[in-house]
Design a protein around this motif. Structure first.
Motif, PDB file in Angstrom:
ATOM      1  N   PHE A 157      -0.773  -1.404   4.211  1.00 38.01           N
ATOM      2  CA  PHE A 157       0.171  -1.387   3.098  1.00 38.01           C
ATOM      3  C   PHE A 157       0.125  -2.726   2.361  1.00 38.01           C
ATOM      4  CE2 PHE A 157       4.478  -1.439   1.206  1.00 38.01           C
ATOM      5  CZ  PHE A 157       4.460  -0.205   0.576  1.00 38.01           C
ATOM      6  N   LEU A 158      -0.523  -3.686   2.995  1.00 36.21           N
ATOM      7  CA  LEU A 158      -0.645  -5.025   2.427  1.00 36.21           C
ATOM      8  C   LEU A 158      -1.269  -4.998   1.036  1.00 36.21           C
ATOM      9  CD1 LEU A 158      -0.392  -8.095   2.888  1.00 36.21           C
ATOM     10  CD2 LEU A 158      -2.657  -8.029   3.946  1.00 36.21           C
ATOM     11  N   TRP A 159      -2.178  -4.034   0.786  1.00 32.84           N
ATOM     12  CA  TRP A 159      -2.798  -3.936  -0.548  1.00 32.84           C
ATOM     13  C   TRP A 159      -1.722  -3.674  -1.607  1.00 32.84           C
ATOM     14  CZ3 TRP A 159      -6.873  -6.149   0.806  1.00 32.84           C
ATOM     15  CH2 TRP A 159      -7.687  -5.719   1.859  1.00 32.84           C
ATOM     16  N   ASP A 160      -0.771  -2.819  -1.292  1.00 31.28           N
ATOM     17  CA  ASP A 160       0.316  -2.539  -2.249  1.00 31.28           C
ATOM     18  C   ASP A 160       1.160  -3.779  -2.493  1.00 31.28           C
ATOM     19  OD1 ASP A 160       0.379   0.470  -2.914  1.00 31.28           O
ATOM     20  OD2 ASP A 160       0.126   0.476  -0.745  1.00 31.28           O
ATOM     21  N   ILE A 161       1.390  -4.543  -1.442  1.00 32.46           N
ATOM     22  CA  ILE A 161       2.156  -5.781  -1.594  1.00 32.46           C
ATOM     23  C   ILE A 161       1.408  -6.740  -2.519  1.00 32.46           C
ATOM     24  CG2 ILE A 161       3.115  -7.778  -0.401  1.00 32.46           C
ATOM     25  CD1 ILE A 161       4.594  -5.222   0.252  1.00 32.46           C
ATOM     26  N   LEU A 162       0.105  -6.883  -2.288  1.00 31.48           N
ATOM     27  CA  LEU A 162      -0.705  -7.823  -3.070  1.00 31.48           C
ATOM     28  C   LEU A 162      -0.799  -7.432  -4.539  1.00 31.48           C
ATOM     29  CD1 LEU A 162      -3.652  -8.532  -0.584  1.00 31.48           C
ATOM     30  CD2 LEU A 162      -1.749 -10.058  -1.171  1.00 31.48           C
ATOM     31  N   PHE A 163      -0.878  -6.132  -4.817  1.00 27.25           N
ATOM     32  CA  PHE A 163      -1.088  -5.674  -6.190  1.00 27.25           C
ATOM     33  C   PHE A 163       0.188  -5.134  -6.846  1.00 27.25           C
ATOM     34  CE2 PHE A 163      -5.324  -5.550  -4.278  1.00 27.25           C
ATOM     35  CZ  PHE A 163      -6.039  -6.283  -5.214  1.00 27.25           C
ATOM     36  N   GLY A 164       1.312  -5.314  -6.185  1.00 31.57           N
ATOM     37  CA  GLY A 164       2.591  -4.978  -6.798  1.00 31.57           C
ATOM     38  C   GLY A 164       2.850  -3.499  -6.989  1.00 31.57           C
ATOM     39  N   THR A 165       2.256  -2.652  -6.144  1.00 31.17           N
ATOM     40  CA  THR A 165       2.441  -1.206  -6.285  1.00 31.17           C
ATOM     41  C   THR A 165       3.306  -0.658  -5.151  1.00 31.17           C
ATOM     42  OG1 THR A 165       0.328  -0.856  -5.120  1.00 31.17           O
ATOM     43  CG2 THR A 165       0.284  -0.833  -7.537  1.00 31.17           C
ATOM     44  N   TYR A 166       4.274  -1.431  -4.705  1.00 36.52           N
ATOM     45  CA  TYR A 166       5.036  -1.033  -3.519  1.00 36.52           C
ATOM     46  C   TYR A 166       6.503  -0.779  -3.838  1.00 36.52           C
ATOM     47  CZ  TYR A 166       7.013  -5.758  -3.456  1.00 36.52           C
ATOM     48  OH  TYR A 166       7.681  -6.916  -3.793  1.00 36.52           O
ATOM     49  N   ARG A 167       7.113   0.045  -3.008  1.00 36.97           N
ATOM     50  CA  ARG A 167       8.566   0.221  -2.982  1.00 36.97           C
ATOM     51  C   ARG A 167       8.961   0.398  -1.526  1.00 36.97           C
ATOM     52  NH1 ARG A 167      11.348   4.658  -6.723  1.00 36.97           N
ATOM     53  NH2 ARG A 167      11.071   2.990  -8.273  1.00 36.97           N
ATOM     54  N   ILE A 168       9.836  -0.453  -1.043  1.00 37.83           N
ATOM     55  CA  ILE A 168      10.314  -0.388   0.338  1.00 37.83           C
ATOM     56  C   ILE A 168      11.825  -0.201   0.309  1.00 37.83           C
ATOM     57  CG2 ILE A 168      10.529  -1.621   2.532  1.00 37.83           C
ATOM     58  CD1 ILE A 168       8.002  -3.202   1.771  1.00 37.83           C
ATOM     59  N   THR A 169      12.310   0.925   0.802  1.00 35.78           N
ATOM     60  CA  THR A 169      13.739   1.214   0.772  1.00 35.78           C
ATOM     61  C   THR A 169      14.316   1.502   2.161  1.00 35.78           C
ATOM     62  OG1 THR A 169      13.457   3.599   0.506  1.00 35.78           O
ATOM     63  CG2 THR A 169      13.456   2.266  -1.507  1.00 35.78           C
ATOM     64  N   ARG A 170      13.422   1.776   3.135  1.00 36.29           N
ATOM     65  CA  ARG A 170      13.843   2.188   4.474  1.00 36.29           C
ATOM     66  C   ARG A 170      14.646   3.495   4.434  1.00 36.29           C
ATOM     67  NH1 ARG A 170      15.186  -3.448   7.835  1.00 36.29           N
ATOM     68  NH2 ARG A 170      13.151  -4.405   7.400  1.00 36.29           N
ATOM     69  N   GLN A 171      14.400   4.275   3.387  1.00 30.66           N
ATOM     70  CA  GLN A 171      15.009   5.593   3.259  1.00 30.66           C
ATOM     71  C   GLN A 171      13.894   6.632   3.119  1.00 30.66           C
ATOM     72  OE1 GLN A 171      18.636   5.742   0.635  1.00 30.66           O
ATOM     73  NE2 GLN A 171      17.928   3.715   0.036  1.00 30.66           N
ATOM     74  N   TYR A 172      14.253   7.896   3.323  1.00 30.26           N
ATOM     75  CA  TYR A 172      13.281   8.980   3.243  1.00 30.26           C
ATOM     76  C   TYR A 172      13.675   9.909   2.101  1.00 30.26           C
ATOM     77  CZ  TYR A 172      12.550   7.190   7.948  1.00 30.26           C
ATOM     78  OH  TYR A 172      12.342   6.364   9.021  1.00 30.26           O
ATOM     79  N   PRO A 173      12.725  10.300   1.250  1.00 27.64           N
ATOM     80  CA  PRO A 173      13.057  11.167   0.113  1.00 27.64           C
ATOM     81  C   PRO A 173      13.665  12.492   0.568  1.00 27.64           C
ATOM     82  CG  PRO A 173      10.840  10.261  -0.093  1.00 27.64           C
ATOM     83  CD  PRO A 173      11.302   9.943   1.291  1.00 27.64           C
ATOM     84  N   PRO A 174      14.552  13.047  -0.221  1.00 28.90           N
ATOM     85  CA  PRO A 174      15.175  14.327   0.152  1.00 28.90           C
ATOM     86  C   PRO A 174      14.266  15.533  -0.061  1.00 28.90           C
ATOM     87  CG  PRO A 174      16.009  13.582  -1.957  1.00 28.90           C
ATOM     88  CD  PRO A 174      15.160  12.465  -1.428  1.00 28.90           C
ATOM     89  N   ALA A 175      13.206  15.382  -0.887  1.00 32.42           N
ATOM     90  CA  ALA A 175      12.329  16.522  -1.177  1.00 32.42           C
ATOM     91  C   ALA A 175      10.918  16.025  -1.481  1.00 32.42           C
ATOM     92  CB  ALA A 175      12.871  17.324  -2.351  1.00 32.42           C
ATOM     93  N   TYR A 176       9.933  16.886  -1.210  1.00 28.99           N
ATOM     94  CA  TYR A 176       8.518  16.553  -1.405  1.00 28.99           C
ATOM     95  C   TYR A 176       7.845  17.663  -2.206  1.00 28.99           C
ATOM     96  CZ  TYR A 176       9.945  13.694   2.532  1.00 28.99           C
ATOM     97  OH  TYR A 176      10.632  12.839   3.347  1.00 28.99           O
ATOM     98  N   GLY A 177       6.645  17.399  -2.683  1.00 35.45           N
ATOM     99  CA  GLY A 177       5.891  18.415  -3.403  1.00 35.45           C
ATOM    100  C   GLY A 177       5.772  18.105  -4.881  1.00 35.45           C
ATOM    101  N   LEU A 178       5.464  19.152  -5.673  1.00 36.80           N
ATOM    102  CA  LEU A 178       5.186  18.989  -7.094  1.00 36.80           C
ATOM    103  C   LEU A 178       6.104  19.869  -7.936  1.00 36.80           C
ATOM    104  CD1 LEU A 178       1.284  19.062  -6.898  1.00 36.80           C
ATOM    105  CD2 LEU A 178       2.740  17.039  -7.135  1.00 36.80           C
ATOM    106  N   ASN A 179       6.564  19.307  -9.035  1.00 34.81           N
ATOM    107  CA  ASN A 179       7.477  20.042  -9.904  1.00 34.81           C
ATOM    108  C   ASN A 179       6.818  21.250 -10.561  1.00 34.81           C
ATOM    109  OD1 ASN A 179      10.105  18.632  -9.877  1.00 34.81           O
ATOM    110  ND2 ASN A 179       8.928  16.881 -10.605  1.00 34.81           N
ATOM    111  N   ASP A 180       5.517  21.148 -10.902  1.00 30.62           N
ATOM    112  CA  ASP A 180       4.872  22.286 -11.563  1.00 30.62           C
ATOM    113  C   ASP A 180       4.741  23.479 -10.608  1.00 30.62           C
ATOM    114  OD1 ASP A 180       2.862  20.391 -10.461  1.00 30.62           O
ATOM    115  OD2 ASP A 180       1.449  21.969 -10.979  1.00 30.62           O
TER     116      ASP A 180
END
Length: 285
Positions: A226-249
């Motif tokens: 995950f270090l690559w995301d930290i280095l390139f600024g593409t990270y989000r760390i919340t320590r929470q889990y999304p309520p839903a997964y998948g694709l809207n279409d």
């Protein structure tokens, strides 16, 4: 790869899959209620496709090396382990970060959308991608070349560790929640979630939406590191889990057929609002 290396790798990786899979069965998550008929068919098809495609890429990569640079066979076999691991992290995991990131652009998204069409998290999702996603994956081609040049056992154990992290990050077993639950473990959690992919950070990448402050499907691309995301600024760390997964279409129009997801552009969808059809690719929502 020599038979003994292949056997060890196969046994180790199969054991990891079985361990997480059985844990999911135990907690009632392996046969996900959210999984539809196309999900079940796609997951089975991927289980057959991935070993065939990845094995073919490795074999072809080594054959090309033998043809183009025969003097390089086992030329790097005497390298120290730390140097081999460093090369693997760059040639495999770093390139995979960028390959994954590229796969979230409109051009490459059709080859990766199958991975995000699952409305559940599970070991079943780990290799759920289009055939051509793997056929062109840089890390597989570099991996075959490094095996040819003598990385042998180091490559095997690197692969096992990588698969342990990746499978653990996709599994319905949220092993990292124990790190968040106890204050004494918070320093360890802080280090791990910035170093390797964890369920919380990777679940966010599979979220149905990224507008709730938890999901981030245009980020958290890391596989092993995950270090690559930290280095390139593409990270989000919340320590929470999304309520839903998948694709809207998929929710709007129903799931794409498993064979469209797996074999596009050889077979194309006629579904309304699709990136797997004849029309110009639409942006990811």
């Amino acid at each position: 790869m020599p038979p003994d290396l292949q056997s060890v790798q196969l046994i180790a990786v199969t054991s990891i899959f079985l361990a997480f899979g059985l844990a999911e069965v135990f907690i009632g998550k392996f046969f996900a209620q959210e999984a539809g008929r196309e999900d079940n068919r796609l997951d089975v098809a991927v289980g057959i496709m991935f070993p065939l495609v990845s094995g073919s890429v490795f074999a072809l990569s080594r054959a090309l090396c033998a043809w183009l640079m025969p003097d390089m066979r086992d030329a790097w076999a005497d390298w120290p382990v730390w140097a081999m691991i460093g090369v693997l992290l760059v040639a495999d995991d770093f390139t995979q970060y960028w390959w994954h990131r590229l796969s979230h652009t409109s051009v490459m998204w059709p080859l990766h959308r199958a991975h995000h069409s699952a409305s559940y998290m599970s070991v079943r999702v780990v290799y759920r991608n289009n055939l051509f996603y793997y056929a062109m994956m840089p890390g597989l081609w570099f991996g075959g070349a490094l095996l040819y040049m003598g990385f042998g056992w180091t490559f095997v154990w690197y692969s096992v560790v990588k698969l342990l992290v990746i499978i653990g990050a996709h599994s319905a077993v949220r092993w990292d929640q124990w790190l968040y639950r106890y204050r004494v473990l918070h320093p360890l959690a802080w280090v791990l979630e910035r170093t390797i992919s964890t369920p919380a950070t990777h679940y966010a990448h599979h979220a149905l939406t990224q507008d709730d402050g938890i999901g981030l499907y245009q980020g958290n691309y890391g596989n092993l590191l995950f270090l690559w995301d930290i280095l390139f600024g593409t990270y989000r760390i919340t320590r929470q889990y999304p309520p839903a997964y998948g694709l809207n279409d998929d929710r709007r129009h129903g799931q794409e057929k498993w064979y469209h997801q797996l074999f596009f552009p050889l077979v194309k969808s006629r579904r309304a609002e699709t990136v797997l059809g004849h029309e110009k690719h639409m942006p990811i929502d």
